[in-house]
Design a protein around this motif. Structure first.
Motif, PDB file in Angstrom:
ATOM      1  N   ASP A  40      40.839  36.019  57.023  1.00 30.12           N
ATOM      2  CA  ASP A  40      41.905  36.439  56.102  1.00 30.12           C
ATOM      3  C   ASP A  40      43.102  35.501  56.171  1.00 30.12           C
ATOM      4  O   ASP A  40      43.683  35.146  55.137  1.00 30.12           O
ATOM      5  N   LEU A  41      43.480  35.099  57.386  1.00 33.92           N
ATOM      6  CA  LEU A  41      44.613  34.177  57.528  1.00 33.92           C
ATOM      7  C   LEU A  41      44.278  32.806  56.939  1.00 33.92           C
ATOM      8  O   LEU A  41      45.120  32.174  56.288  1.00 33.92           O
ATOM      9  N   LEU A  42      43.048  32.341  57.161  1.00 37.75           N
ATOM     10  CA  LEU A  42      42.641  31.049  56.584  1.00 37.75           C
ATOM     11  C   LEU A  42      42.629  31.110  55.058  1.00 37.75           C
ATOM     12  O   LEU A  42      43.050  30.158  54.385  1.00 37.75           O
ATOM     13  N   GLY A  43      42.175  32.240  54.513  1.00 42.59           N
ATOM     14  CA  GLY A  43      42.188  32.406  53.061  1.00 42.59           C
ATOM     15  C   GLY A  43      43.603  32.414  52.504  1.00 42.59           C
ATOM     16  O   GLY A  43      43.865  31.827  51.449  1.00 42.59           O
ATOM     17  N   SER A  44      44.514  33.066  53.221  1.00 47.78           N
ATOM     18  CA  SER A  44      45.917  33.075  52.791  1.00 47.78           C
ATOM     19  C   SER A  44      46.517  31.678  52.853  1.00 47.78           C
ATOM     20  O   SER A  44      47.264  31.271  51.955  1.00 47.78           O
ATOM     21  N   LEU A  45      46.187  30.935  53.910  1.00 49.27           N
ATOM     22  CA  LEU A  45      46.666  29.553  54.022  1.00 49.27           C
ATOM     23  C   LEU A  45      46.147  28.696  52.874  1.00 49.27           C
ATOM     24  O   LEU A  45      46.893  27.905  52.275  1.00 49.27           O
ATOM     25  N   ALA A  46      44.863  28.842  52.569  1.00 46.80           N
ATOM     26  CA  ALA A  46      44.266  28.069  51.470  1.00 46.80           C
ATOM     27  C   ALA A  46      44.975  28.371  50.157  1.00 46.80           C
ATOM     28  O   ALA A  46      45.287  27.461  49.373  1.00 46.80           O
ATOM     29  N   ASP A  47      45.254  29.651  49.911  1.00 45.07           N
ATOM     30  CA  ASP A  47      45.926  30.051  48.675  1.00 45.07           C
ATOM     31  C   ASP A  47      47.354  29.511  48.625  1.00 45.07           C
ATOM     32  O   ASP A  47      47.830  29.089  47.562  1.00 45.07           O
ATOM     33  N   LEU A  48      48.039  29.499  49.770  1.00 42.59           N
ATOM     34  CA  LEU A  48      49.411  28.987  49.820  1.00 42.59           C
ATOM     35  C   LEU A  48      49.446  27.483  49.581  1.00 42.59           C
ATOM     36  O   LEU A  48      50.328  26.985  48.870  1.00 42.59           O
ATOM     37  N   TYR A  49      48.514  26.761  50.178  1.00 42.95           N
ATOM     38  CA  TYR A  49      48.445  25.314  49.925  1.00 42.95           C
ATOM     39  C   TYR A  49      48.191  25.056  48.444  1.00 42.95           C
ATOM     40  O   TYR A  49      48.758  24.121  47.857  1.00 42.95           O
ATOM     41  N   PHE A  50      47.340  25.877  47.835  1.00 44.30           N
ATOM     42  CA  PHE A  50      47.064  25.740  46.405  1.00 44.30           C
ATOM     43  C   PHE A  50      48.332  25.968  45.589  1.00 44.30           C
ATOM     44  O   PHE A  50      48.646  25.210  44.666  1.00 44.30           O
ATOM     45  N   ARG A  51      49.079  27.007  45.925  1.00 44.76           N
ATOM     46  CA  ARG A  51      50.325  27.288  45.202  1.00 44.76           C
ATOM     47  C   ARG A  51      51.339  26.165  45.379  1.00 44.76           C
ATOM     48  O   ARG A  51      52.127  25.895  44.475  1.00 44.76           O
ATOM     49  N   ALA A  52      51.314  25.549  46.549  1.00 38.81           N
ATOM     50  CA  ALA A  52      52.253  24.456  46.822  1.00 38.81           C
ATOM     51  C   ALA A  52      51.801  23.137  46.213  1.00 38.81           C
ATOM     52  O   ALA A  52      52.489  22.130  46.338  1.00 38.81           O
ATOM     53  N   GLY A  53      50.640  23.131  45.569  1.00 36.40           N
ATOM     54  CA  GLY A  53      50.140  21.911  44.945  1.00 36.40           C
ATOM     55  C   GLY A  53      49.419  20.978  45.889  1.00 36.40           C
ATOM     56  O   GLY A  53      49.078  19.849  45.515  1.00 36.40           O
ATOM     57  N   ASP A  54      49.135  21.438  47.114  1.00 35.02           N
ATOM     58  CA  ASP A  54      48.420  20.616  48.099  1.00 35.02           C
ATOM     59  C   ASP A  54      46.936  20.979  48.033  1.00 35.02           C
ATOM     60  O   ASP A  54      46.407  21.717  48.873  1.00 35.02           O
ATOM     61  N   ASN A  55      46.257  20.455  47.021  1.00 35.70           N
ATOM     62  CA  ASN A  55      44.862  20.843  46.775  1.00 35.70           C
ATOM     63  C   ASN A  55      43.921  20.396  47.888  1.00 35.70           C
ATOM     64  O   ASN A  55      42.936  21.062  48.195  1.00 35.70           O
ATOM     65  N   LYS A  56      44.222  19.268  48.505  1.00 34.19           N
ATOM     66  CA  LYS A  56      43.360  18.736  49.565  1.00 34.19           C
ATOM     67  C   LYS A  56      43.293  19.706  50.745  1.00 34.19           C
ATOM     68  O   LYS A  56      42.203  20.054  51.223  1.00 34.19           O
ATOM     69  N   ASN A  57      44.450  20.143  51.227  1.00 31.82           N
ATOM     70  CA  ASN A  57      44.468  21.091  52.350  1.00 31.82           C
ATOM     71  C   ASN A  57      43.941  22.452  51.936  1.00 31.82           C
ATOM     72  O   ASN A  57      43.350  23.172  52.748  1.00 31.82           O
ATOM     73  N   SER A  58      44.157  22.820  50.673  1.00 28.57           N
ATOM     74  CA  SER A  58      43.648  24.101  50.192  1.00 28.57           C
ATOM     75  C   SER A  58      42.126  24.119  50.260  1.00 28.57           C
ATOM     76  O   SER A  58      41.524  25.078  50.771  1.00 28.57           O
ATOM     77  N   ILE A  59      41.493  23.081  49.760  1.00 30.56           N
ATOM     78  CA  ILE A  59      40.027  22.999  49.804  1.00 30.56           C
ATOM     79  C   ILE A  59      39.538  23.001  51.250  1.00 30.56           C
ATOM     80  O   ILE A  59      38.534  23.650  51.590  1.00 30.56           O
ATOM     81  N   LEU A  60      40.249  22.304  52.102  1.00 32.71           N
ATOM     82  CA  LEU A  60      39.868  22.228  53.518  1.00 32.71           C
ATOM     83  C   LEU A  60      39.858  23.612  54.161  1.00 32.71           C
ATOM     84  O   LEU A  60      38.921  23.978  54.885  1.00 32.71           O
TER      85      LEU A  60
END
Length: 610
Positions: free
Chosen positions: A283-303
Motif C-alpha cells: 500500500d505504501l509503495l502504491g501511494s509512493l508510485a501515485d505521488l511520483y506520478f502526480r509530481a510528474g516523475d514518471n520514471k520513479n512512478s513506474i519503478l
C-alpha cells in the motif's frame, strides 16, 4: 482424646474439612431441582423455518431461495400456516438469497415486504399482553435484525446506483442504533452527494467507535479536516498499544497527500517505508508510485509500481495509472500483457478495462477506448483514470463538450491531480475557448502553487495567444529552473524556440534534457531541430532512437521518411546509372533488385501502419 466417628476414614483438621465439604455437597444436591440434559434439537423436531435459518447460516443460498420461495407461496395461499414472525423470517432469508444472486431490485422488494411484516408484528406484540410463555423469548431472539435488513436494502440501492434511496433508508435508523458499518456507508454516500458536513460527522462517529478505521481517517483528510484534529482522535489507542507509533506519521503523510503537497508527502512516506517494520508494504509503495506520478516523475512512478507488483502479483489497485504510464512511453506490448493479467485476476474492477482502453487509445482506436472507458465507469463511477480515458477519447473523436463533462467530474473526485485540469484545458483549447482555458490555468496555478507543473500548464495556454508569448517564455524559464528535467516544460520551451527559429538554442536545451534521461518525444524534436540546421545524419540517428523507444510514433517515422525523400540527388544519379546499363546484359540482376525493393517497400508500409 476423642476418637473419630465410626465409618469415618479421615483424622485431624484435614479430615474434618473433608467431612464438611461432603455434607455441604449433599445438602446442595437435595435443594437443587432435577434438570434433565437438553441436547441440540434433532432435525425431526425443528420447524421448517428453523431449517431455512440453518441453511442460511450455513451459506446454502440457492437452497434457501428455493425452499423459502415455496414456503412463501404456501403462506400466501393459507395465511394461517405461518405466524407473523415466521413469515418475517422467511421474507428476510429469501431476500438475502436474492442479494447473493445479485438480483438487487427483487431483493429490495422482498426486504420492503419484510419490514412491513415486522411493523405489523410490532403492533400486534404491543396490543397483546405478554402471556409469560418462555417459548416466545427464544423465538424473538432468532428474528433477523431490522437494522441489518435496512443496511442490506441500502447496499442494494448503491448497487443499483440509487444513492438517494440508500441515504434515505439509512437516515431512517436512529443515530444511537447505527453500527460502524452503517456510519461508514452513510459517510461515503454523503461525500459522493456533496454533503461534506454530514459526511465528516459520520466519519468521526466511525472513528469514535473504531479508532483504527484507517479508511475513515482518509475520508476525513479528503474532506479537508486537519491532520492534527484527525490524529487527536486516535492518540489514546496509539499510546495504549505497542508498535503503533508509526500511525501518527502515516496520518501526517496522507494529510500532505490530500493538500496536494506531493514533495512532503513523498518524503514522509519514504521515511515510513524505510522503517524495518513497514518495509516493502504494498500500500505504501502504491501511494509512493501515485505521488511520483502526480509530481510528474514518471520514471520513479513506474519503478515503484513495478516493485509493488513484484511483491503482490495479484495487485489491482493503481494498475490503471501504471498501464497509462506504460502506454505513454509506447510500451504497448507491456500494456497488453498487463491488461490480460488483470483480467485473469478480476474483470469486476475498473482497472483492467482502463488498461485495455489505454492500449486502444494509444493505438489510435478511439471508439474502442471510449467503450472500454465507459465499461470501467460502469464498474466504478469514482474511477478517475476511467473518466480521463473516456474524456480523452471523446476529445479526440471531436465530441469536446461531452469530454468536458468527464474532465470536470474527474476534477471533482481528484482536485489535487493536475492531469485532470490538463485534460479540461486541452478541451478548451481544442474548441478555441482560450479565455476559459486561461481562467482555469490561473486557478490551478493559485490553488496548487507555483511548481514546475502548474507553471508549464499556464505557459501552455499563454503560447496559444500571440500577446502572451513573452509571459509564456518567462513561465517556462521558471519551470525549468525548478526542474531542468521536466519533459513537458522542455517540450514547450522547444516549441517556443522553434517559432523563433532559434534552432541552436533548442538543440542545446534538448541535449541538456537528454543527458540524464531518454524520451521518445525529446529525441524526435531534437531530430527536427537537427534537420533545420542541415545535420541530416545525426537527425536520422535521433529519429531511429525515438522509434526504438516508441515504434508507433508516427511523427518520428514521418520525419525519417521525409529525410529519405529529400535525398533525391542520389536517387537521380542512380536512375541515370540504370539508364546507362539498359541493354548491357545485366537485365536479370535489375529485375531482382526491383523485387527486393518491392519487398522493402511492403515492409516499410507495414511498419508505418503499426
Amino acid at each position: 482424646m476423642s476418637r473419630a466417628p465410626a465409618g469415618g476414614g479421615a483424622r485431624g483438621p484435614l479430615g474434618g474439612a473433608i467431612l464438611e465439604c461432603r455434607r455441604a455437597a449433599a445438602a446442595l444436591s437435595c435443594s437443587l431441582p432435577f434438570v434433565p440434559f437438553a441436547p441440540r434439537l434433532s432435525a425431526a423436531s425443528m420447524s421448517v423455518v428453523e431449517h431455512v435459518r440453518e441453511m442460511a447460516s450455513a451459506g446454502l443460498h440457492s437452497n434457501v431461495r428455493l425452499l423459502s420461495g415455496l414456503l412463501l407461496t404456501m403462506s400466501g395461499n393459507n395465511p394461517e400456516l405461518f405466524s407473523p414472525s415466521q413469515k418475517y423470517q422467511l421474507l428476510v432469508y429469501h431476500a438475502d438469497s436474492l442479494f447473493h444472486d445479485k438480483e438487487y431490485r427483487n431483493a429490495v422488494s422482498k426486504y420492503t415486504m419484510a419490514l412491513q411484516q415486522k411493523k405489523a408484528l410490532s403492533k400486534t406484540s404491543k396490543v397483546r399482553p405478554s402471556t409469560g410463555n418462555a417459548a416466545s423469548t427464544p423465538q424473538s431472539q432468532c428474528l433477523p435484525s431490522e437494522i441489518e435488513v435496512k443496511y442490506k436494502m441500502a447496499e442494494c440501492y448503491t448497487m443499483l446506483k440509487q444513492d438517494k434511496d440508500a441515504i434515505a433508508i439509512l437516515d431512517g435508523i436512529p443515530s444511537r442504533q447505527r453500527t460502524p458499518k452503517i456510519n461508514m456507508m452513510l459517510a461515503n454516500l454523503y461525500k459522493k452527494a456533496g454533503q461534506e458536513r454530514s459526511s465528516v460527522t459520520s466519519y468521526k462517529e466511525v472513528l469514535r467507535q473504531c479508532p483504527l478505521a484507517l479508511d475513515a481517517i482518509l475520508g476525513l483528510l479528503s474532506l479537508s479536516v486537519k491532520g492534527a484534529e484527525v490524529a487527536s482522535m486516535t492518540i489514546n489507542v496509539i499510546q495504549s498499544i505497542p508498535n503503533l507509533d508509526w500511525l501518527s506519521v502515516w496520518i501526517k503523510a496522507y494529510a500532505f497527500v490530500h493538500t496536494g503537497d506531493n514533495t512532503r508527502a513523498i518524503n514522509t512516506i519514504c521515511s515510513l517505508e524505510k522503517k524495518s517494520l513497514l518495509r516493502d508494504n504494498v500500500d505504501l509503495l502504491g501511494s509512493l508510485a501515485d505521488l511520483y506520478f502526480r509530481a510528474g516523475d514518471n520514471k520513479n512512478s513506474i519503478l515503484k509500481f513495478e516493485q509493488a507488483q513484484m511483491l503482490d502479483p495479484y495487485l489491482i489497485k493503481g494498475m490503471d495509472v501504471y498501464g497509462y504510464l506504460l502506454a505513454r512511453e509506447g510500451r504497448l506490448e507491456d500494456v497488453e500483457n498487463l491488461g490480460c493479467r488483470l483480467f485473469n485476476i478480476s474483470d469486476q474492477h475498473a482497472e483492467p478495462w482502463v488498461v485495455s482502453g489505454c492500449h486502444s487509445f494509444y493505438s489510435k482506436r478511439y471508439s474502442r477506448a471510449l467503450y472500454l472507458g465507459a465499461k470501467a465507469i460502469q464498474l466504478n463511477s469514482n474511477s478517475v483514470q476511467a473518466l480521463l480515458l473516456k474524456g480523452a477519447a471523446l476529445r479526440n473523436m471531436g465530441r469536446v463538450q461531452e469530454a468536458i463533462i468527464h474532465f470536470r467530474e474527474a476534477i471533482r473526485l481528484a482536485p489535487c491531480r493536475l492531469d485532470c485540469y490538463e485534460g479540461l484545458i486541452e478541451c478548451y483549447l481544442a474548441s478555441n475557448s482560450i479565455r476559459e482555458a486561461m481562467v482555469m490555468a490561473n486557478n490551478v496555478y493559485k490553488t496548487l502553487g507555483a511548481n514546475a507543473q502548474t507553471l508549464t500548464l499556464l505557459a501552455t495556454v499563454c503560447l496559444e495567444d500571440p500577446v502572451t508569448q513573452e509571459k509564456a517564455k518567462t513561465l517556462l524559464d521558471k519551470a525549468l529552473t525548478q526542474r531542468p528535467d521536466y519533459i513537458k516544460a522542455v517540450v514547450k520551451k522547444a516549441e517556443l524556440l522553434s517559432r523563433e527559429q532559434k534552432y541552436e538554442d533548442g538543440i542545446a536545451l534538448l541535449r541538456n534534457a537528454l543527458a540524464n534521461q531518454s524520451d521518445c518525444v525529446l529525441h524526435r524534436i531534437l531530430g527536427d531541430f537537427l534537420v533545420a540546421v542541415n545535420e541530416y545524419q545525426e537527425a536520422m540517428d535521433q529519429y531511429s532512437i525515438a522509434l526504438s523507444l516508441d515504434p508507433n510514433d508516427q511523427k518520428s517515422l514521418e520525419g525519417m521518411q521525409k529525410m529519405e525523400k529529400e535525398e533525391s540527388p542520389t536517387d537521380a544519379t542512380q536512375e541515370e546509372d540504370v539508364d546507362d546499363m539498359e541493354g548491357s546484359g545485366e537485365e536479370g540482376d535489375l529485375e531482382g533488385s526491383d523485387s527486393e525493393a518491392a519487398q522493402w517497400a511492403d515492409q516499410e508500409q507495414w511498419f508505418g501502419m503499426q
